[in-house]
Design an enzyme around this catalytic site. Structure first.
Site, mmCIF file in Angstrom:
data_model
loop_
_atom_site.group_PDB
_atom_site.id
_atom_site.type_symbol
_atom_site.label_atom_id
_atom_site.label_comp_id
_atom_site.label_asym_id
_atom_site.label_seq_id
_atom_site.Cartn_x
_atom_site.Cartn_y
_atom_site.Cartn_z
ATOM 1 N N GLU A 133 46.129 37.775 45.193
ATOM 2 C CA GLU A 133 45.738 36.464 44.686
ATOM 3 C C GLU A 133 46.626 36.185 43.480
ATOM 4 O O GLU A 133 46.537 36.873 42.467
ATOM 5 C CB GLU A 133 44.259 36.489 44.299
ATOM 6 C CG GLU A 133 43.683 35.140 43.949
ATOM 7 C CD GLU A 133 42.198 35.247 43.634
ATOM 8 O OE1 GLU A 133 41.395 34.788 44.458
ATOM 9 O OE2 GLU A 133 41.847 35.802 42.573
ATOM 10 N N ASP A 158 38.805 30.311 33.880
ATOM 11 C CA ASP A 158 39.263 31.646 33.516
ATOM 12 C C ASP A 158 38.758 32.068 32.150
ATOM 13 O O ASP A 158 38.702 31.270 31.213
ATOM 14 C CB ASP A 158 40.795 31.694 33.533
ATOM 15 C CG ASP A 158 41.350 31.574 34.932
ATOM 16 O OD1 ASP A 158 41.031 32.447 35.745
ATOM 17 O OD2 ASP A 158 42.076 30.611 35.219
#
EC number: 4.2.1.20
Length: 266
Positions: A49, A60
């Site tokens: 990924e 994030d």
């Protein structure tokens, strides 16, 4: 059969979950990032990924935000991300899924972005902030160019929402094991078995679990019930803790990734 489907099929045949490693493209620079990708791939990861660095990565946590910042400060561009994928394709056929945000796709031109990703060697696209009901253009581009669509299911997603996501996805379903952002946590959520079972009622696609999984024991717990396990921050930390020494970065990544892969055996 797609590379993504083949990866899950191989893992299942070996009685284990697929291991998916997250790294940010260009962290801390192009050459070290390429070496980092090689290190985790040779350690036995099933899918890569690849985070596309973005200046405002809302999903994030701090670890991955700093990784994106390092990549951007090194001068990493969209063209460089595609170039990185092409370099990976010189030595590996591991499936690669872009982990990105819609602004990056839109700014490049949706069809042009997906086409460039496919031509570079990308297999799947996970656009974090794009819900399925707003993804018609991106989904159409993915279908046109043979790129698989990956969508996220949250712990708060009701059954009707899961059904809609399952209908839109073509690669796999990504279940985020907690609310909030990415990052390391001390223990995995207790409701993962029930959540995975609920998703499987709506799809035959593989179900992977990510966000907060950081050690071999946590991988083992998730691998017992999911088709795949995603680890990101624990790998990105290997880079952050060894900045200035590409050799230490790759050695640490190889060791940590190898240990995590070992936890996928059922």
């Amino acid at each position: 059969m797609s590379r993504i489907a083949q990866a899950f099929q191989r893992a299942q045949a070996q009685n284990r979950a697929a291991f998916i490693a997250y790294l940010c493209a260009g962290d801390p620079n192009f050459d070290t990032s390429l070496a980092a990708c090689r290190a985790v791939i040779t350690s036995g990861v099933d899918l890569l990924e690849l985070g596309v660095p973005f200046s405002d990565p809302l999903a994030d946590g701090l670890t991955n935000q700093l990784a994106a910042q390092r990549a951007l400060e090194s001068g990493m561009t969209a063209a460089d991300v595609f170039r990185l994928v092409r370099r990976i394709r010189e030595f590996s056929e591991v499936p690669i899924v872009f982990y990105t945000y819609y602004n990056l796709v839109f700014a490049h031109g949706i069809d042009a972005y997906v086409r460039a990703a496919k031509e570079a060697g990308v297999d799947g696209l996970l656009t974090l902030d794009l819900p399925p009901e707003e993804s018609d253009e991106v989904s159409a581009a993915c279908r046109a160019h043979g790129v698989q669509s990956v969508y996220i299911v949250a712990p708060t997603s009701p059954a009707e929402r899961i059904a809609k996501i399952a209908q839109a996805a073509t690669g796999f379903i990504y279940y985020v094991s907690r609310e909030g952002v990415t990052g390391v946590q001390e223990r995995v959520a207790a409701n993962i078995p029930e959540a995975v079972a609920a998703i499987r009622r709506h799809t035959a696609l593989p179900v992977v679990v990510g966000f907060g999984i950081s050690n071999r024991e946590q991988v083992r717990q998730v691998a017992a019930v999911a088709d795949g396990v995603v680890v990101g921050s624990a790998l990105v930390n290997c880079i952050r803790e060894n900045l200035g020494s590409p050799e230490r970065i790759t050695a640490k990544l190889a060791a940590v990734a190898g240990d995590l892969v070992a936890g996928t055996k059922r």
